[in-house]
Design an enzyme around this catalytic site. Structure first.
Site, PDB file in Angstrom:
ATOM      1  N   GLU A 122       0.814  -1.216   0.000  1.00 32.73           N
ATOM      2  CA  GLU A 122       0.000   0.000   0.000  1.00 32.73           C
ATOM      3  C   GLU A 122       0.845   1.262   0.000  1.00 32.73           C
ATOM      4  O   GLU A 122       1.968   1.253   0.480  1.00 32.73           O
ATOM      5  CB  GLU A 122      -0.899   0.013   1.253  1.00 32.73           C
ATOM      6  CG  GLU A 122      -1.923  -1.107   1.237  1.00 32.73           C
ATOM      7  CD  GLU A 122      -2.855  -1.123   2.452  1.00 32.73           C
ATOM      8  OE1 GLU A 122      -3.973  -1.593   2.302  1.00 32.73           O
ATOM      9  OE2 GLU A 122      -2.454  -0.676   3.534  1.00 32.73           O
ATOM     10  N   CYS A 135       3.483   8.593   1.502  1.00 30.11           N
ATOM     11  CA  CYS A 135       4.023   7.608   2.435  1.00 30.11           C
ATOM     12  C   CYS A 135       4.260   6.321   1.645  1.00 30.11           C
ATOM     13  O   CYS A 135       3.318   5.695   1.163  1.00 30.11           O
ATOM     14  CB  CYS A 135       3.004   7.420   3.555  1.00 30.11           C
ATOM     15  SG  CYS A 135       3.534   6.286   4.814  1.00 30.11           S
ATOM     16  N   CYS A 142       6.187  -6.774   7.085  1.00 27.10           N
ATOM     17  CA  CYS A 142       7.401  -6.394   7.812  1.00 27.10           C
ATOM     18  C   CYS A 142       7.825  -7.579   8.660  1.00 27.10           C
ATOM     19  O   CYS A 142       6.982  -8.228   9.281  1.00 27.10           O
ATOM     20  CB  CYS A 142       7.126  -5.180   8.707  1.00 27.10           C
ATOM     21  SG  CYS A 142       8.592  -4.580   9.570  1.00 27.10           S
ATOM     22  N   CYS A 146       6.544  -5.160  15.880  1.00 27.59           N
ATOM     23  CA  CYS A 146       6.208  -4.192  16.912  1.00 27.59           C
ATOM     24  C   CYS A 146       4.750  -4.462  17.300  1.00 27.59           C
ATOM     25  O   CYS A 146       3.895  -4.624  16.416  1.00 27.59           O
ATOM     26  CB  CYS A 146       6.380  -2.778  16.384  1.00 27.59           C
ATOM     27  SG  CYS A 146       8.062  -2.507  15.769  1.00 27.59           S
ATOM     28  N   CYS A 149       1.701  -2.393  15.881  1.00 29.83           N
ATOM     29  CA  CYS A 149       1.657  -2.096  14.439  1.00 29.83           C
ATOM     30  C   CYS A 149       0.975  -3.215  13.659  1.00 29.83           C
ATOM     31  O   CYS A 149       1.347  -4.385  13.774  1.00 29.83           O
ATOM     32  CB  CYS A 149       3.083  -1.900  13.927  1.00 29.83           C
ATOM     33  SG  CYS A 149       3.179  -1.708  12.134  1.00 29.83           S
ATOM     34  N   GLU A 212      10.339  -2.293   6.934  1.00 30.21           N
ATOM     35  CA  GLU A 212      11.487  -1.638   7.565  1.00 30.21           C
ATOM     36  C   GLU A 212      12.482  -1.293   6.452  1.00 30.21           C
ATOM     37  O   GLU A 212      13.157  -2.186   5.917  1.00 30.21           O
ATOM     38  CB  GLU A 212      12.103  -2.589   8.608  1.00 30.21           C
ATOM     39  CG  GLU A 212      13.448  -2.165   9.146  1.00 30.21           C
ATOM     40  CD  GLU A 212      13.527  -0.701   9.590  1.00 30.21           C
ATOM     41  OE1 GLU A 212      12.768  -0.289  10.477  1.00 30.21           O
ATOM     42  OE2 GLU A 212      14.357   0.043   9.016  1.00 30.21           O
ATOM     43  N   HIS A 267       9.631   5.305  20.711  1.00 27.59           N
ATOM     44  CA  HIS A 267       8.417   4.764  21.339  1.00 27.59           C
ATOM     45  C   HIS A 267       8.524   4.375  22.815  1.00 27.59           C
ATOM     46  O   HIS A 267       7.499   4.075  23.440  1.00 27.59           O
ATOM     47  CB  HIS A 267       7.861   3.559  20.570  1.00 27.59           C
ATOM     48  CG  HIS A 267       7.536   3.840  19.140  1.00 27.59           C
ATOM     49  ND1 HIS A 267       6.925   4.990  18.725  1.00 27.59           N
ATOM     50  CD2 HIS A 267       7.739   3.107  18.004  1.00 27.59           C
ATOM     51  CE1 HIS A 267       6.762   4.961  17.413  1.00 27.59           C
ATOM     52  NE2 HIS A 267       7.261   3.837  16.952  1.00 27.59           N
ATOM     53  N   CYS A 387      -0.943   5.814  10.285  1.00 25.60           N
ATOM     54  CA  CYS A 387       0.294   5.134  10.699  1.00 25.60           C
ATOM     55  C   CYS A 387      -0.006   3.793  11.333  1.00 25.60           C
ATOM     56  O   CYS A 387      -0.807   3.712  12.259  1.00 25.60           O
ATOM     57  CB  CYS A 387       0.998   5.908  11.806  1.00 25.60           C
ATOM     58  SG  CYS A 387       1.658   7.436  11.338  1.00 25.60           S
TER      59      CYS A 387
HETATM   60  N1  SAH Z   1       9.252   0.349   9.851  1.00 26.28           N
HETATM   61  C1  SAH Z   1       9.538   1.716   9.979  1.00 26.28           C
HETATM   62  C2  SAH Z   1       8.670   2.625   9.132  1.00 26.28           C
HETATM   63  C3  SAH Z   1       7.207   2.299   9.023  1.00 26.28           C
HETATM   64  S1  SAH Z   1       6.175   2.623  10.366  1.00 26.28           S
HETATM   65  C4  SAH Z   1       9.479   2.121  11.424  1.00 26.28           C
HETATM   66  O1  SAH Z   1       9.009   1.354  12.244  1.00 26.28           O
HETATM   67  O2  SAH Z   1       9.947   3.211  11.736  1.00 26.28           O
HETATM   68  C5  SAH Z   1       5.946   4.397  10.466  1.00 26.28           C
HETATM   69  C6  SAH Z   1       5.655   4.879  11.892  1.00 26.28           C
HETATM   70  O3  SAH Z   1       4.334   4.525  12.330  1.00 26.28           O
HETATM   71  C7  SAH Z   1       6.611   4.284  12.904  1.00 26.28           C
HETATM   72  O4  SAH Z   1       7.044   5.236  13.820  1.00 26.28           O
HETATM   73  C8  SAH Z   1       5.731   3.262  13.566  1.00 26.28           C
HETATM   74  O5  SAH Z   1       6.219   2.866  14.801  1.00 26.28           O
HETATM   75  C9  SAH Z   1       4.413   3.990  13.642  1.00 26.28           C
HETATM   76  N2  SAH Z   1       3.273   3.122  13.943  1.00 26.28           N
HETATM   77  C10 SAH Z   1       3.155   1.801  13.706  1.00 26.28           C
HETATM   78  N3  SAH Z   1       1.950   1.344  14.110  1.00 26.28           N
HETATM   79  C11 SAH Z   1       1.274   2.390  14.627  1.00 26.28           C
HETATM   80  C12 SAH Z   1      -0.023   2.559  15.171  1.00 26.28           C
HETATM   81  N4  SAH Z   1      -0.880   1.540  15.245  1.00 26.28           N
HETATM   82  N5  SAH Z   1      -0.385   3.793  15.590  1.00 26.28           N
HETATM   83  C13 SAH Z   1       0.471   4.834  15.466  1.00 26.28           C
HETATM   84  N6  SAH Z   1       1.705   4.749  14.932  1.00 26.28           N
HETATM   85  C14 SAH Z   1       2.121   3.535  14.519  1.00 26.28           C
HETATM   86 FE1  SF4 Z   2       7.710  -3.045  11.003  1.00 22.21          FE
HETATM   87 FE2  SF4 Z   2       7.824  -0.401  11.504  1.00 22.21          FE
HETATM   88 FE3  SF4 Z   2       5.550  -1.813  11.928  1.00 22.21          FE
HETATM   89 FE4  SF4 Z   2       7.660  -2.164  13.531  1.00 22.21          FE
HETATM   90  S1  SF4 Z   2       6.446  -0.262  13.293  1.00 22.21           S
HETATM   91  S2  SF4 Z   2       6.378  -3.795  12.649  1.00 22.21           S
HETATM   92  S3  SF4 Z   2       9.346  -1.948  12.090  1.00 22.21           S
HETATM   93  S4  SF4 Z   2       6.523  -1.443   9.962  1.00 22.21           S
END
Ligand code: SAH
Ligand code: SF4
Length: 412
Positions: A122, A135, A142, A146, A149, A212, A267, A387
């Site tokens: 996406e 974006c 991934c 996390c 996410c 990532e 975080h 996000c």
């Molecule tokens: N993998 C990379 C980039 C993609 S995520 C990374 O983790 O940095 C982009 C941002 O969105 C990151 O800061 C991630 O931690 C955040 N993110 C992921 N899931 C989220 C959620 N459910 N609510 C808010 N932010 C989130």
């Molecule tokens: Fe992957 Fe970034 Fe999501 Fe963590 S926050 S699972 S590194 S996409």
């Protein structure tokens, strides 16, 4: 449809790399999207052009491809009429396939895209008064997981190729009608005067979609080089931000070889909590990560590192956490700004978003510590474009499908 290797999510921190070359096409033609000028030139030679011709044609095609967004060789008007069918016989200029395009009630747009070998990913476009941010995804899913996410729960992953990455930016320009207009015959540079690039809606790129980016370093670098190339998409590196969850060993190369702005998904400020919510922390801890940030090539007060901080109720959002955040950023003397992201829930997520009062209190403490800490407004939540909400419909469907199959098997 040829399939390519995918990486299972093994629940481990370092993924198994799945290097992947150009997807072979059934018609034998080669897709030029994502290739640098030198590679295009090589391919032209291999297909039979003499070196001088190959060099000239590669320069012309490169410009049409990346600067003008042309996908049809017939439209490349400075290339001889006889030459164009020859190019079309051997090559194509592709785009990621669009499965679905959605628009949020706040104007955010999301595209569900598909690679030629059938993997969904996406991209999201977020229009603002003074800018338009795309974006971009770097992987299908991934390999990190996390806990907050949605992308991290995806079953399958493969790295996107440079063409699939730069293709997102090009597709966005197609959709926004943003390729430079005007006549252009660049065999004669005087005609460049006819060339206009106006009305930019897409002004910024963030590598914050699925995946990532530093686990797909080469492809992300090669794609961003095309985006930053003055003869290519010509977007300044100052308008590009790469977000990493903290792949420490790749951060220096990111600064040196790509040179874009860095965002770090911090975080949490204690080992205990970060180990839990950003599991890569078990491998590369907070101190190591912040040291890599302090060493990041090109970071300065004029180009600060962004620390992303997702606000999770009763998890990482106390006054004490905020004070510790200030202390850590000061200890490493980081040119930092903090981006507070209200948690975006998704079906089955185990967290709640901190209350607005809590987020404000947290933000105030960081501000009082001398560090800017704006709260990011969630965008596109209604279409799951915010996000961390990116997880493709196909993946959701395949889960549902699997559940149905499991239920049928149980019943049998
Ligand atoms: N993998 C990379 C980039 C993609 S995520 C990374 O983790 O940095 C982009 C941002 O969105 C990151 O800061 C991630 O931690 C955040 N993110 C992921 N899931 C989220 C959620 N459910 N609510 C808010 N932010 C989130
Ligand atoms: Fe992957 Fe970034 Fe999501 Fe963590 S926050 S699972 S590194 S996409």
């Amino acid at each position: 449809m040829p399939d390519t290797a995918v990486m299972p999510i093994p629940g481990q921190v370092d993924p198994v790399p799945a290097p992947r070359d150009i997807t072979p096409r059934e018609d034998g033609r080669i897709d030029l999207l994502g290739l640098p000028k030198s590679r295009i030139r090589e391919l032209f030679e291999t297909a039979g052009l003499d070196p001088k011709q190959a060099k000239l044609r590669a320069k012309q095609v490169f410009h049409w491809l990346y600067h003008r967004g042309v996908t049809d060789f017939e439209a490349m008007t400075d290339i001889g009429k006889a030459m164009r069918p020859w190019l079309a016989k051997h090559f194509i200029v592709g785009r990621p396939n669009v499965v679905e395009a959605q628009v949020s009630n706040d104007g955010t747009r999301k595209w569900l895209l598909q690679t030629d070998d059938g993997h969904d990913f996406e991209m999201v476009f977020i229009p603002d008064a003074d800018r338009g941010t795309l974006c971009v995804s770097s992987q299908v899913g991934c390999t990190l997981n996390c806990t907050f996410c949605h992308t991290g729960t995806m079953r399958l992953v493969r790295n996107l190729t440079p063409g699939e990455i730069v293709g997102q930016v090009m597709l966005a320009r197609d959709a926004l009608g943003e390729w430079p207009k005007g006549k252009m015959d660049f065999a004669d540079d005087a005609d460049e005067a006819d060339y206009r690039s106006d009305g930019r809606l897409l002004t910024n790129i963030v590598m914050m979609g699925m995946g990532e980016p530093l686990y797909n370093f080469d492809n992300v670098r090669d794609a961003l080089k095309l985006v930053m190339d003055g003869e290519g998409l010509a977007l300044s590196k100052r308008r590009i931000t790469l977000s990493t969850s903290g792949v420490v060993p790749m951060m220096e190369r990111c600064g040196e070889e790509i040179g874009v702005n860095l965002a770090v998904s911090l975080h949490a400020v204690t080992k205990e909590i970060r180990d839990e919510i950003v599991p890569i922390n078990r491998k590369y801890g907070i101190e190591e990560l912040l040291q890599a940030c302090a060493d990041y090539p090109g970071a300065s007060n004029a180009r600060r590192i962004t620390f992303e901080y997702v606000m999770l109720k009763d998890k990482n959002d106390s006054d004490e956490d905020a004070r510790e955040l200030v202390r850590l950023l000061r200890e490493y003397d980081l040119p930092a700004k903090v981006n507070l992201i209200p948690f975006n829930p998704w079906p089955g997520s185990i967290y709640e978003c901190s209350t607005p009062e809590r987020i404000r209190a947290f933000s105030n403490i960081v501000f009082e510590g001398g560090i800017s800490a704006p709260v990011r407004t969630p965008r596109g939540r209604d279409i799951d474009a915010a996000c961390g909400q990116l997880k493709t419909a196909a993946e959701k469907k395949s889960r549902a499908q699997r559940d149905r199959e499991a239920a049928q098997a149980d019943a049998a």
